[in-house]
Design an enzyme around this catalytic site. Sequence first.
Site, PDB file in Angstrom:
ATOM      1  N   ASP A   9      45.925  90.360 -43.382  1.00  0.00           N
ATOM      2  CA  ASP A   9      46.796  91.407 -43.920  1.00  0.00           C
ATOM      3  C   ASP A   9      45.978  92.684 -44.008  1.00  0.00           C
ATOM      4  OD1 ASP A   9      48.504  93.064 -45.614  1.00  0.00           O
ATOM      5  OD2 ASP A   9      49.572  91.199 -46.089  1.00  0.00           O
ATOM      6  N   ASP A  10      46.570  93.801 -43.592  1.00  0.00           N
ATOM      7  CA  ASP A  10      45.837  95.056 -43.631  1.00  0.00           C
ATOM      8  C   ASP A  10      45.814  95.681 -45.028  1.00  0.00           C
ATOM      9  OD1 ASP A  10      48.669  95.406 -43.149  1.00  0.00           O
ATOM     10  OD2 ASP A  10      48.277  97.551 -42.930  1.00  0.00           O
ATOM     11  N   ASP A  53      50.259  88.371 -41.640  1.00  0.00           N
ATOM     12  CA  ASP A  53      51.230  89.437 -41.918  1.00  0.00           C
ATOM     13  C   ASP A  53      51.864  89.885 -40.600  1.00  0.00           C
ATOM     14  OD1 ASP A  53      52.632  91.312 -43.488  1.00  0.00           O
ATOM     15  OD2 ASP A  53      51.213  92.867 -42.920  1.00  0.00           O
ATOM     16  N   ASP A 327      25.523  45.833 -42.720  1.00  0.00           N
ATOM     17  CA  ASP A 327      25.091  44.517 -42.250  1.00  0.00           C
ATOM     18  C   ASP A 327      25.306  43.491 -43.359  1.00  0.00           C
ATOM     19  OD1 ASP A 327      23.422  43.122 -39.984  1.00  0.00           O
ATOM     20  OD2 ASP A 327      22.606  42.401 -41.887  1.00  0.00           O
ATOM     21  N   ASN A 335      26.525  30.487 -41.518  1.00  0.00           N
ATOM     22  CA  ASN A 335      26.729  29.661 -40.324  1.00  0.00           C
ATOM     23  C   ASN A 335      25.970  28.343 -40.413  1.00  0.00           C
ATOM     24  OD1 ASN A 335      28.451  31.433 -38.935  1.00  0.00           O
ATOM     25  ND2 ASN A 335      26.733  32.627 -38.150  1.00  0.00           N
ATOM     26  N   ASP A 344      33.100  33.058 -38.997  1.00  0.00           N
ATOM     27  CA  ASP A 344      34.182  33.905 -38.462  1.00  0.00           C
ATOM     28  C   ASP A 344      35.138  34.333 -39.571  1.00  0.00           C
ATOM     29  OD1 ASP A 344      33.084  33.624 -35.977  1.00  0.00           O
ATOM     30  OD2 ASP A 344      34.578  32.187 -35.235  1.00  0.00           O
ATOM     31  N   GLU A 370      26.911  40.616 -36.985  1.00  0.00           N
ATOM     32  CA  GLU A 370      27.376  40.856 -38.347  1.00  0.00           C
ATOM     33  C   GLU A 370      27.172  42.304 -38.761  1.00  0.00           C
ATOM     34  OE1 GLU A 370      23.245  38.857 -38.838  1.00  0.00           O
ATOM     35  OE2 GLU A 370      24.963  38.667 -37.504  1.00  0.00           O
TER      36      GLU A 370
END
Length: 498
Positions: A9-10, A53, A327, A335, A344, A370
């Site tokens: 805007d001026d 504007d 991790d 496992n 899993d 993992e």
Amino acid sequence: MPGRILIVDDVATNRMILKAMLAGACYEVLQADGGAEALVVAERDRPDLILLDMSMPDIDGLSVCRKLKATPRTADIPVIIVTAHDDTPSKLAALEAGAEEFLSKPHDEMVLLARVRSLLRARSIEAELALRDGTSQALGFAEAGSEFVPAGRVCLVADANAEALSWKTRMSERLHDTVEMRSRETALAETGPTPDIFVVNADLGSAGGGLLLLSELRSRPETRHSGIIVIVPPGNSAHAAMALDLGASDVVRAPIDMDEMELRLKSMMARKRQADRLRRKVRDGLQMAVTDPLTGLYNRRYALPHLERVRERALETGRNYAVMMIDLDLFKSVNDAHGHGAGDRVLKTVAERLQTNLRTVDLVARVGGEEFVVVLPEINPEAALNAAERLRIAISKTPVTLPAGPARPMPVDLTQTVSIGLVIGGAAQGGLDDDAEQLLETADSALYRAKASGRNRVVLANGVRRRGDRPKPAVAPTTYPTPSAPSMPAQRLTVEIR
């Protein structure tokens, strides 16, 4: 900051008034006192939204808007034209120039802020879809263009009175899309193709009745991505602001000017088709090549180019982003003790918890047995640390249940923990300007420090900052009592893996 907004805007007083409104809502504000400066600032600083504007001495607002929309680096920035004029020709000229909205002075603060929130929310979603599309192209999955554009579907939801029937007739005459009319009840019925755009009368059945329908449409998976235009009574700023905050894509004031409605509908239909196309590409085009079949997460092949694009965008905008390497602690013992099927199950559960505890714009990928990577665009360091800590707690606080079976005489609850290495990238607040591979290496080094300092913790690269529990023994006891007789009732074991 929730967003960066450029005020053009001026008149310095007008800029000060708008800045006070926006700064009070915690927006970052940039300023330009003319059209030429606005074009320079917009291309250099890439604001999230521009308040422009219409009348300026050097370049008028409409010309600036056209240039912004014709320049690739600024074409996606939403523009709100603000002016002292409130006539229909000025509004149509602004929309034809590419502006997303036209607002008259003096500013209604409630409507202005609601419109800003709505446009920033929409731009965030579009930017994320575009980012995913760019990643797809980098991987060689660019979709062939198609010249055929099927007709869209516009659904007018209003009471079946003469005015509403007139709206339907005039829309049908102006659009190549199918226009139908439904009641509130049939709009919510899951029959037939889902409309691309709903046009909803705010006073449907009763004052504000259409706003209740709006919230229903936004909450349902079938209509969540449809465009929604709400028609509000003249002078009812509260309904207009509420509609935008409830998820309306646009608001039109009654009585409807059909030239304006035609422009808004065509623009919204084009954006809807583009968004649908990008969603299909993300959902279908990359699934087989870039996803992990066990967890359904993206894999390393996708994560690296995506991270590189996040890095490039952050350097352009001067903002931070973050990368986490996550991790599972002592996962091999899962496992070894319970079998790979149990492992899993733990991996899938951890993947689900990562996804449900992050923003929709964040990326989670499985990059090793993992190991997981999380990429968080446009986030400051403190928020990134909070997100990492939230993930650590979410995974460790709820055990993973392994059901009884041939390998286990009773159910077992495994308390799995994770170690997280976090690195901040980007141009702001000391972020690193490294490429994707280097950032992952830095995050990986922080991850090793987390492991070495006791596991189950977050370590920030470039100065260790730890959060979480105190260090635990390297290996927790893993003895499993067995029933003394077949008739002994089943019990549940709890095992901590740290």
